[in-house]
Motif scaffolding. Structure first.
Motif, PDB file in Angstrom:
ATOM      1  N   HIS A 124      36.653  47.497  51.619  1.00  0.00           N
ATOM      2  CA  HIS A 124      36.656  46.064  51.942  1.00  0.00           C
ATOM      3  C   HIS A 124      37.200  45.315  50.717  1.00  0.00           C
ATOM      4  N   TRP A 125      38.457  45.679  50.348  1.00  0.00           N
ATOM      5  CA  TRP A 125      39.298  44.982  49.389  1.00  0.00           C
ATOM      6  C   TRP A 125      39.093  45.356  47.922  1.00  0.00           C
ATOM      7  N   ASP A 126      37.975  45.922  47.545  1.00  0.00           N
ATOM      8  CA  ASP A 126      37.655  46.190  46.138  1.00  0.00           C
ATOM      9  C   ASP A 126      38.143  47.582  45.737  1.00  0.00           C
ATOM     10  N   LEU A 167      39.218  50.683  56.922  1.00  0.00           N
ATOM     11  CA  LEU A 167      39.669  49.521  56.142  1.00  0.00           C
ATOM     12  C   LEU A 167      39.145  48.241  56.770  1.00  0.00           C
ATOM     13  N   ASN A 168      38.882  47.258  55.956  1.00  0.00           N
ATOM     14  CA  ASN A 168      38.649  45.904  56.436  1.00  0.00           C
ATOM     15  C   ASN A 168      39.929  45.088  56.236  1.00  0.00           C
ATOM     16  N   GLU A 169      40.532  44.664  57.345  1.00  0.00           N
ATOM     17  CA  GLU A 169      41.597  43.650  57.335  1.00  0.00           C
ATOM     18  C   GLU A 169      42.748  43.946  56.376  1.00  0.00           C
ATOM     19  N   TYR A 295      37.054  37.745  64.235  1.00  0.00           N
ATOM     20  CA  TYR A 295      37.616  36.533  64.828  1.00  0.00           C
ATOM     21  C   TYR A 295      36.936  35.302  64.247  1.00  0.00           C
ATOM     22  N   TYR A 296      37.719  34.323  63.862  1.00  0.00           N
ATOM     23  CA  TYR A 296      37.155  33.075  63.327  1.00  0.00           C
ATOM     24  C   TYR A 296      37.724  31.837  63.982  1.00  0.00           C
ATOM     25  N   THR A 297      39.049  31.894  64.298  1.00  0.00           N
ATOM     26  CA  THR A 297      39.732  30.655  64.675  1.00  0.00           C
ATOM     27  C   THR A 297      41.081  30.971  65.315  1.00  0.00           C
ATOM     28  N   GLU A 324      34.189  24.386  57.139  1.00  0.00           N
ATOM     29  CA  GLU A 324      34.460  24.100  55.722  1.00  0.00           C
ATOM     30  C   GLU A 324      35.657  24.899  55.198  1.00  0.00           C
ATOM     31  N   MET A 325      36.071  25.910  55.947  1.00  0.00           N
ATOM     32  CA  MET A 325      37.257  26.692  55.547  1.00  0.00           C
ATOM     33  C   MET A 325      38.539  26.036  56.023  1.00  0.00           C
ATOM     34  N   GLY A 326      38.412  24.930  56.797  1.00  0.00           N
ATOM     35  CA  GLY A 326      39.595  24.300  57.392  1.00  0.00           C
ATOM     36  C   GLY A 326      40.040  25.055  58.630  1.00  0.00           C
ATOM     37  N   GLU A 408      32.591  34.076  48.404  1.00  0.00           N
ATOM     38  CA  GLU A 408      33.682  33.914  49.356  1.00  0.00           C
ATOM     39  C   GLU A 408      35.019  34.038  48.649  1.00  0.00           C
ATOM     40  N   TRP A 409      35.222  35.188  47.968  1.00  0.00           N
ATOM     41  CA  TRP A 409      36.490  35.530  47.356  1.00  0.00           C
ATOM     42  C   TRP A 409      37.048  34.420  46.470  1.00  0.00           C
ATOM     43  N   SER A 410      38.275  33.994  46.687  1.00  0.00           N
ATOM     44  CA  SER A 410      38.886  33.017  45.758  1.00  0.00           C
ATOM     45  C   SER A 410      38.214  31.659  45.858  1.00  0.00           C
TER      46      SER A 410
HETATM   47  O1  LIG Z   1      36.137  34.191  55.098  1.00  0.00           O
HETATM   48  C1  LIG Z   1      34.996  34.748  55.670  1.00  0.00           C
HETATM   49  C2  LIG Z   1      35.138  36.261  55.784  1.00  0.00           C
HETATM   50  C3  LIG Z   1      35.144  36.968  54.426  1.00  0.00           C
HETATM   51  O2  LIG Z   1      34.011  36.602  53.672  1.00  0.00           O
HETATM   52  C4  LIG Z   1      35.162  38.488  54.700  1.00  0.00           C
HETATM   53  O3  LIG Z   1      35.026  39.263  53.511  1.00  0.00           O
HETATM   54  C5  LIG Z   1      36.472  38.884  55.360  1.00  0.00           C
HETATM   55  O4  LIG Z   1      36.353  40.137  56.037  1.00  0.00           O
HETATM   56  C6  LIG Z   1      36.962  37.802  56.296  1.00  0.00           C
HETATM   57  N1  LIG Z   1      38.085  37.837  57.026  1.00  0.00           N
HETATM   58  C7  LIG Z   1      38.225  36.631  57.615  1.00  0.00           C
HETATM   59  C8  LIG Z   1      39.362  36.227  58.478  1.00  0.00           C
HETATM   60  C9  LIG Z   1      40.685  36.544  57.791  1.00  0.00           C
HETATM   61  C10 LIG Z   1      40.907  35.698  56.599  1.00  0.00           C
HETATM   62  C11 LIG Z   1      40.311  36.071  55.396  1.00  0.00           C
HETATM   63  C12 LIG Z   1      40.552  35.319  54.250  1.00  0.00           C
HETATM   64  C13 LIG Z   1      41.365  34.200  54.331  1.00  0.00           C
HETATM   65  C14 LIG Z   1      41.929  33.845  55.551  1.00  0.00           C
HETATM   66  C15 LIG Z   1      41.692  34.599  56.676  1.00  0.00           C
HETATM   67  C16 LIG Z   1      37.166  35.862  57.270  1.00  0.00           C
HETATM   68  N2  LIG Z   1      36.383  36.608  56.460  1.00  0.00           N
END
Ligand SMILES: OC[C@@H]1[C@@H](O)[C@H](O)[C@@H](O)c2[nH]c(CCc3ccccc3)c[n+]21
Length: 447
Positions: A124-126, A167-169, A295-297, A324-326, A408-410
């Motif tokens: 998962h990216w690391d 793998l994740n994404e 799936y988010y959006t 909040e992520m837009g 939340e990464w970056s």
């Molecule tokens: O952003 C929320 C989560 C992350 O915290 C997870 O580690 C990651 O698997 C994940 N993927 C997505 C959708 C793809 C995406 C990731 C980052 C930036 C834009 C789109 C959203 N998220």
């Protein structure tokens, strides 16, 4: 207006929540672990919005028993987490760190004692920093490094893990890590990106082959999908939508399900698009057991020739709700995406391996966190998931992102997705209203 009709998911539908190692564990160098590329990247000045790093995160490496108890309180049937490669192999390959394996054995034992099915993601990216310094995923040998790592996990942990993901994404690794440079390793290279994507999928396929040799249970690939819409009926925006769709949604799934990459990719990358060996493309078709969809959006796209591939940009929708992520709240896109996968790729078994939303939650008050927008987000997307099942999609389970507020990464710690709030100054956990809502959904197996 929320639809009040009650719905019930199929018997045996699997309900879980998800995290990932670098986002929750902390203690990145404890007990012999080696640094990952995200440890290296997050310590670079200005890499992370709030200057955050994964040095402590949710301190899950030490608080995992408390967190498994939280999972029990929520009634989770499964827990999706990832293994930190550089805890297991500090230099990424060769010498094994027994203490790293021991952490995941302890976590797995607590989960199994609690009746919670582990769902382990290998990557998962690391990536171990030692491997990043040898070219990382741009190095064709990365697929073999991954297969050797996978083999060790299947051998050492295989009897405790029923569901694996390789793998994740991969798309995010390519897009954010190699096209836009906002994720580790922070590269911007049209020449590296296609090879990174290809080596990630080769790694996935070799990992599945290693699993077939000595794994137990089931193994899948986790991809992020986002339905693409056109901002106008004009041909330029329709073409932009099609490019964006090929770039995010089809690139990896066509690779592993159809053994080919979309023609649009060669067109948009031009002379940067390599010629891939036919033998490689045949390897990519190594069959696996399920597809994990995050799936988010959705996104609405217009033509943007000045942008890097896919030469498109998303357009904000007037009157729509955003997190909040837009990211637009668009539950119907989940149904549409699941149907598209069923129709295009031969009706594979599917888990929703991530779905959730970042909203600005209030601090805990009297042991409560009111997060009504997250409750409504989850309700709407669970309805959309159920609609997909009604339409015949072979949907086996759902994992909420995320169990805990985390790194939340970056974007650091400001974006909170948790069903459980984490006060990072005290590490106190508080189950949010959305956590109790989800607990009731699991208890009812529906809404
Ligand atoms: O952003 C929320 C989560 C992350 O915290 C997870 O580690 C990651 O698997 C994940 N993927 C997505 C959708 C793809 C995406 C990731 C980052 C930036 C834009 C789109 C959203 N998220």
């Amino acid at each position: 207006m929320t639809d009040s009709s009650s719905i019930r998911f199929p018997d045996g539908f699997l309900w879980g929540a998800a995290t990932s190692a670098y986002q929750v564990e902390g203690s990145p160098l404890a007990d012999g672990a080696g640094p990952s590329n995200w440890h290296h990247f997050s310590h670079q000045p200005d890499a992370i919005a709030d200057g955050g790093t994964g040095d402590v995160a949710c301190d899950h490496y030490r608080r995992y028993e408390e967190d498994v108890a939280l999972m029990r309180q929520l009634g989770l049937q499964a827990y999706r987490f990832s293994v930190s490669w550089s805890r297991i192999l500090p230099e990424g390959r060769g010498r094994i760190n027994p203490a790293g394996l021991d952490f995941y054995r302890r976590l797995l034992d607590r989960l199994l004692e609690a009746g919670i099915q582990p769902c382990a993601t290998l990557f998962h990216w690391d990536l171990p920093q030692a491997l990043q310094e040898q070219g990382g995923w741009a190095n064709r040998d990365s697929a073999n490094w991954f297969a050797d790592y996978a083999h060790i996990l299947f051998r050492e942990l295989g009897d405790k893990v029923p569901l694996w993901a390789t793998l994740n994404e991969p798309w995010v690794v390519v897009n954010d890590g190699y096209m836009h440079g906002v994720h580790a390793p922070g590269h911007r290279s049209l020449d590296e990106a296609p090879w990174v994507a290809h080596n990630l999928l080769r790694a996935h396929a070799l990992g599945v082959q290693a699993f077939r040799a000595d794994g137990q249970g089931q193994i899948g690939l986790v991809v992020n999908l986002e339905p693409k819409y056109a901002a106008s009926v004009g041909p330029d925006d329709a073409a932009a939508m099609s490019r964006a769709h090929a770039y995010m949604n089809r690139w990896f799934l066509d690779g592993v399900m159809l053994g080919s990459y979309p023609d649009e990719l060669a067109e948009m990358f031009g002379q940067h698009w390599p010629r891939f060996d036919l033998a490689d493309m045949a390897l990519l078709l190594e069959p696996f057991d399920f597809l994990g969809i995050n799936y988010y959006t959705r996104s609405v796209n217009r033509d943007a020739p000045q942008n890097p591939p896919p030469h498109a940009e998303s357009v904000r929708q007037e009157g729509a709700e955003y997190t909040e992520m837009g990211w637009e709240v668009f539950p119907e896109g989940l149904t549409r995406t699941l149907q598209w996968v069923k129709q295009r790729y031969g009706d594979p078994p599917i888990y929703i391996t991530e779905n959730g939303a970042a909203f600005a939650d209030p601090p805990a008050h009297n042991g409560r966190v009111a997060d009504p927008r997250r409750v409504e987000y989850l309700r709407g997307h669970l309805r959309a998931a159920h609609e997909a099942i009604r339409l015949g999609v072979n949907l086996k389970g759902y994992f909420a992102w995320s169990l805990l507020d985390n790194f939340e990464w970056s974007l650091g710690y400001a974006k909170t997705f948790g069903l459980v709030q984490v006060d990072f100054s005290s590490q106190r956990r508080t189950i949010k209203d959305s956590g109790y809502f989800y607990r009731d959904v699991i208890a009812r197996n529906g809404l």
